[in-house]
Design a protein around this motif. Sequence first.
Motif, mmCIF file in Angstrom:
data_model
loop_
_atom_site.group_PDB
_atom_site.id
_atom_site.type_symbol
_atom_site.label_atom_id
_atom_site.label_comp_id
_atom_site.label_asym_id
_atom_site.label_seq_id
_atom_site.Cartn_x
_atom_site.Cartn_y
_atom_site.Cartn_z
ATOM 1 N N GLN A 160 -99.541 -42.235 58.565
ATOM 2 C CA GLN A 160 -99.929 -42.296 56.970
ATOM 3 C C GLN A 160 -98.758 -43.855 56.068
ATOM 4 N N ALA A 163 -100.804 -47.101 57.535
ATOM 5 C CA ALA A 163 -102.067 -47.345 57.646
ATOM 6 C C ALA A 163 -101.905 -47.919 56.142
ATOM 7 N N GLN A 164 -100.988 -47.730 55.427
ATOM 8 C CA GLN A 164 -101.126 -48.074 53.945
ATOM 9 C C GLN A 164 -100.041 -49.327 53.649
ATOM 10 N N THR A 167 -94.290 -49.795 55.763
ATOM 11 C CA THR A 167 -93.579 -49.678 57.441
ATOM 12 C C THR A 167 -91.960 -49.986 57.289
#
Length: 232
Positions: A160, A163-164, A167
């Motif tokens: 998640q 996904a935002q 990383t």
Amino acid sequence: MRAPSAATVIFDFDGVLLRGDAFGLFMRRIVFAGARLPVAVILAVLLAPMVAIPAYRPRAAWWMSRIGLLGRSADQLRAELGRFGADLGAEPARIIAPGLEMIRTHLDAGDRVVVVTGCEHTLARAVLDAIGLAEVELVASHIRGPKLIVHNYGATKVVQLAAQGVTPPWRVAYSDSLSDLPVLAAAERAVLVNANARQVARARRLLGARLTTVTWKGGRLSREDKASGPVS
């Protein structure tokens, strides 16, 4: 303003910024209050065998919330979660002051701070806003009415975050739970909060010298904690 090359710092929520389980408190104080208390007792008895096994606890929590939230519309639930979160953030005894102070220290250093939690998003956001962290990014679980859409737990947190656009590797990660080992393992420096000896030993086997432990009970950061963070 955060610099383009800012270090990313990850914070857990329950147990690091807030004492207790925010969503669990919501279920006990709001959902299963009054006439619905007997339902909670029956569910607790039925789910006790699952709760006794750590790997099954998230599933038990899912069943408890799914059954408890039946009959509430998405809008009603969102409003209740927001109000409860604001009230929870206004309870001084609920806030872990050293954790809040450490977040502010990282923000003052120009770091990108992201709170990643298994708590429901609306609830966690309301708490963060109430304690003066409206600018802090949040990656959390999502529900729609009684249905769990995303349970942001364990390795799912790393997915998640990605996904935002967050990383690994991140500079520092703070958590009080071994379920967050995937998050801690992706950090250059991992900080385990209020851990017991068994938790520290298990985390040390995976993280080695990258692991730091802190004890945050109340009051302000100790001199030792201030000296050990933030990492630049």
